[in-house]
Design a protein around this motif. Sequence first.
Motif, short mmCIF file in Angstrom:
data_model
loop_
_atom_site.label_atom_id
_atom_site.label_comp_id
_atom_site.label_asym_id
_atom_site.label_seq_id
_atom_site.Cartn_x
_atom_site.Cartn_y
_atom_site.Cartn_z
N HIS A 5 0.84 -1.19 0.00
CA HIS A 5 0.00 0.00 0.00
C HIS A 5 0.88 1.24 0.00
CE1 HIS A 5 -3.60 -2.38 1.16
NE2 HIS A 5 -2.68 -3.11 1.78
N LEU A 6 0.29 2.34 -0.41
CA LEU A 6 0.93 3.64 -0.30
C LEU A 6 0.01 4.54 0.50
CD1 LEU A 6 2.06 4.07 -4.01
CD2 LEU A 6 3.41 3.20 -2.11
N VAL A 30 -6.52 4.01 11.81
CA VAL A 30 -7.10 3.68 10.52
C VAL A 30 -7.08 4.90 9.61
CG1 VAL A 30 -9.14 2.84 9.31
CG2 VAL A 30 -8.57 1.92 11.56
N LYS A 31 -6.57 4.71 8.39
CA LYS A 31 -6.50 5.79 7.41
C LYS A 31 -7.34 5.44 6.18
CE LYS A 31 -3.78 7.88 10.20
NZ LYS A 31 -4.25 9.04 10.96
N GLY A 32 -7.16 6.19 5.12
CA GLY A 32 -8.00 6.04 3.95
C GLY A 32 -7.88 4.70 3.27
N ASP A 33 -6.79 3.97 3.48
CA ASP A 33 -6.64 2.66 2.88
C ASP A 33 -7.23 1.56 3.74
OD1 ASP A 33 -4.83 2.53 4.94
OD2 ASP A 33 -3.05 2.55 3.67
N GLY A 34 -7.83 1.92 4.88
CA GLY A 34 -8.48 0.95 5.75
C GLY A 34 -7.55 0.22 6.69
N GLU A 119 -9.33 -8.51 10.93
CA GLU A 119 -10.59 -7.91 10.49
C GLU A 119 -10.69 -6.43 10.81
OE1 GLU A 119 -13.76 -10.16 12.13
OE2 GLU A 119 -13.37 -11.95 10.90
N ALA A 120 -9.92 -5.97 11.79
CA ALA A 120 -9.91 -4.55 12.15
C ALA A 120 -8.95 -3.73 11.29
CB ALA A 120 -9.58 -4.37 13.63
N LEU A 138 -2.12 10.80 1.08
CA LEU A 138 -3.42 10.13 1.15
C LEU A 138 -4.21 10.58 2.36
CD1 LEU A 138 -4.09 6.40 0.53
CD2 LEU A 138 -4.76 7.37 2.71
N ASP A 139 -3.53 10.78 3.48
CA ASP A 139 -4.19 11.14 4.73
C ASP A 139 -4.69 12.58 4.65
OD1 ASP A 139 -4.95 11.74 7.32
OD2 ASP A 139 -3.20 10.82 8.24
N PRO A 140 -6.02 12.83 4.76
CA PRO A 140 -6.53 14.19 4.66
C PRO A 140 -6.09 15.09 5.81
CG PRO A 140 -8.27 12.71 5.36
CD PRO A 140 -7.11 11.85 4.97
#
Length: 215
Positions: A5-6, A30-34, A119-120, A138-140
């Motif tokens: 992931h990036l 948790v960030k935008g990539d889950g 799962e988390a 990616l992180d707002p």
Amino acid sequence: MKTVHLRGYTDLARATGEGPIPFVAANAGVKGDGLDLQMSGVDLTRYQANPVVMYDHEYWGRESLPIGRSENVRVDGEQLRAELTFDLEDDFARTVDRKIRGRFLNAVSIGFGAYNIDEAGVPERWELYEISVVPLPLDPDAIADPDRAGQFALARALGIAGGRGSAGGAVDEHTVRQAIDSLQALLPTPPPGPRLDASAAADRARRLRALEASL
């Protein structure tokens, strides 16, 4: 199973002068990539052997050479921190360095592998591959630390700009950060809202100047 992931985070990079530029390379949560990259699961072995700094995750081809290197890569609480040094003999790397110090670029993004994700969204282990300077993380919430001015004021007051004390001796990072925390604790907490109004901002600046003058 491994996934790559990036994701992006921001700096402590409102840097002036010379020397390595400090960044927060990653934050837990948790960030935008889950994914939730817990610092207890990070593996830095591979990266510490080849601590490259890239631009915008460009890995391939003869033109996609590293623009710098990372130093002092470490876990600090729920953050992964690093200090970036750019190759000033390279025209593009020198431009990136200048734009960071001038606050035109503020963010980095990491490339990593994640293993055994529950799962988390928490990987059992994640491995850092590289750190890239990016225009858009990616992180707002990846915005430059808004109170770096206070830290530079304290550094000037203590005579430690560049990491050295007024007597010329080295100043350890822990001492500097304790002093910064003490200064910030004395300042009033900004009121809620997207920004300080002009009156509150002026009062904060006045208090900071008074604290600096008293040191």
